[in-house]
Every structure is written in structure tokens, then in C-alpha cells.
Design an enzyme around this catalytic site. Structure first.
Site, short mmCIF file in Angstrom:
data_model
loop_
_atom_site.label_atom_id
_atom_site.label_comp_id
_atom_site.label_asym_id
_atom_site.label_seq_id
_atom_site.Cartn_x
_atom_site.Cartn_y
_atom_site.Cartn_z
N LYS A 150 -23.73 58.44 -49.19
CA LYS A 150 -23.65 59.56 -50.12
C LYS A 150 -23.93 59.09 -51.55
CE LYS A 150 -21.10 61.99 -53.20
NZ LYS A 150 -20.20 61.56 -54.28
N ASP A 197 -21.64 65.69 -49.34
CA ASP A 197 -20.29 65.39 -49.79
C ASP A 197 -19.33 66.40 -49.17
OD1 ASP A 197 -20.99 67.67 -51.13
OD2 ASP A 197 -19.80 67.17 -52.89
#
Length: 186
Positions: A97, A116
DNA sequence: CTCCCGATAT
DNA sequence: ATATCAGGAG
């Protein structure tokens, strides 16, 4: 997220784990003033880093990650930020991420959609995906969105997740997707 | 799967 | 009192 160069974005994103952007933006000015480069961060006393970032939570893990990652950057990459997913993910405290955030927002490289907590929640509620596995979600979303829109796509979902489609109390009556949203898990 | 962890909204 | 926050590592 407030940053002026790729390294600052990398640091801010590491700090953002399980913490609001607003909180991260409160600690980064002082942090960047003292340790704004990998060279400076690599030599910083770990206790000093911990104190500067304490309010972001997980501060011991994050401080150790920042210092070790800075040392790696200096030793392996001459203090530059790698512009590829593989080398980025090898840095301590940097997962897929964070790597996607840095590549997309600092370098304009569409490596993958940033998944996320918000993207995970909204994608499930909207019925686009099922499950919490970020790698699986990214793999399913990527081909559905034009690559040149990946960065903005993540920004829109995250922004909407913060303001409207919130985790605890989603404001469905104020949502422009109210009519089409299946509201899975709401 | 568990642990890391402070700040804030509910 | 509890859930949640631009997650990552063991």
C-alpha cells in the site's frame, strides 16, 4: 498528506498506518525539519524519532522502521527513493500500500490502485469486491479502471470514505450513490 | 492469526 | 467503553 519530496511522502505514509492523515500532518513538520533526508534520519537517535512521532501510535515500530529504512536508502540507493515496487517493499515498514502511494503520488507511476482501509470498505459496500484481502482487491480493481486514473480513483474513494461513507456512521442520505449502492455490510 | 499504540468520535 | 484511523511484520 503534506509533503514536498518523495522521501517525505514515504515517511508520512509509513506514519499513516492506523492513524489519521490529520494526525500525521501534525508531527511531520517538526520531523522533517530535523530529519528531512535519509542521510539525517539514518543518524537520528531512535529515542528522538520515537518522541517526535509518538502521537501517531505504533511509535516504536514506526521509529525503528524509519531509521532502518533510511540506512537502507543511503547504503543501497545513495539516498534516493527507488521507483519500483520490489525495492520499495523490501524497505522496513513499507508494504504494498505504501509503495503504491509513493510511486503514484511522488513519481506519477501507476503501479497499482492504493487499497487502504477506505478503499477496502467502500469496494465491499458497493459490491465491487468481497473480502478484506488488499492484494486480491487490488488485483480485481486494477483492470476495471483506466490506468491513468488509478491515482485519482484511490483519492476519490478515500475522500468519500472519510466524508460520507464512513466506517461507523455512513451518511447514506447524503451520498450521491444512494440509489445504486447495495450497501453490503452497512 | 497476533501484536504494535495514541488520538478522536461515537 | 469501544471502534476506527491512507498498515506492516512476525
Amino acid at each position: 498528506m503534506d509533503f514536498t519530496n518523495p522521501y517525505e511522502l514515504l515517511v508520512a505514509t509509513v506514519l499513516s498506518a492506523q492513524c489519521t492523515d490529520e494526525r500525521v500532518n501534525k508531527v511531520t513538520p517538526a520531523l522533517f525539519k530535523k530529519y528531512g533526508t535519509p542521510q539525517k534520519m539514518a543518524k537520528a537517535p531512535i529515542e528522538d524519532i520515537e518522541e517526535l512521532i509518538r502521537s501517531t501510535g505504533f511509535f516504536k515500530n514506526k521509529a525503528k522502521s524509519l531509521k532502518t529504512a533510511a540506512i537502507d536508502l543511503v547504503e543501497k540507493y545513495e539516498g534516493e527513493i527507488p521507483q519500483e515496487l520490489g525495492p520499495l517493499v523490501e524497505l522496513p515498514g513499507v508494504g504494498r500500500k505504501t509503495a503504491n502511494v509513493v510511486l503514484g503520488n511522488a513519481f506519477g507511476i501507476a503501479s497499482g490502485i492504493v487499497v487502504d482501509t477506505h478503499v477496502t470498505r467502500l469496494s465491499n459496500r458497493l459490491g465491487w469486491v468481497r473480502g478484506e484481502n488488499a492484494v486480491v482487491i487490488e488485483r480485481e480493481l486494477n483492470p476495471q479502471v483506466p490506468q491513468e486514473d488509478w491515482v485519482m480513483f484511490s483519492h476519490y474513494l478515500i475522500s468519500h470514505g472519510r466524508a460520507v461513507c464512513k466506517a461507523r456512521k455512513p451518511a447514506c442520505s447524503h451520498c450521491f450513490l444512494e440509489e445504486t449502492c447495495p450497501k453490503i455490510g452497512v
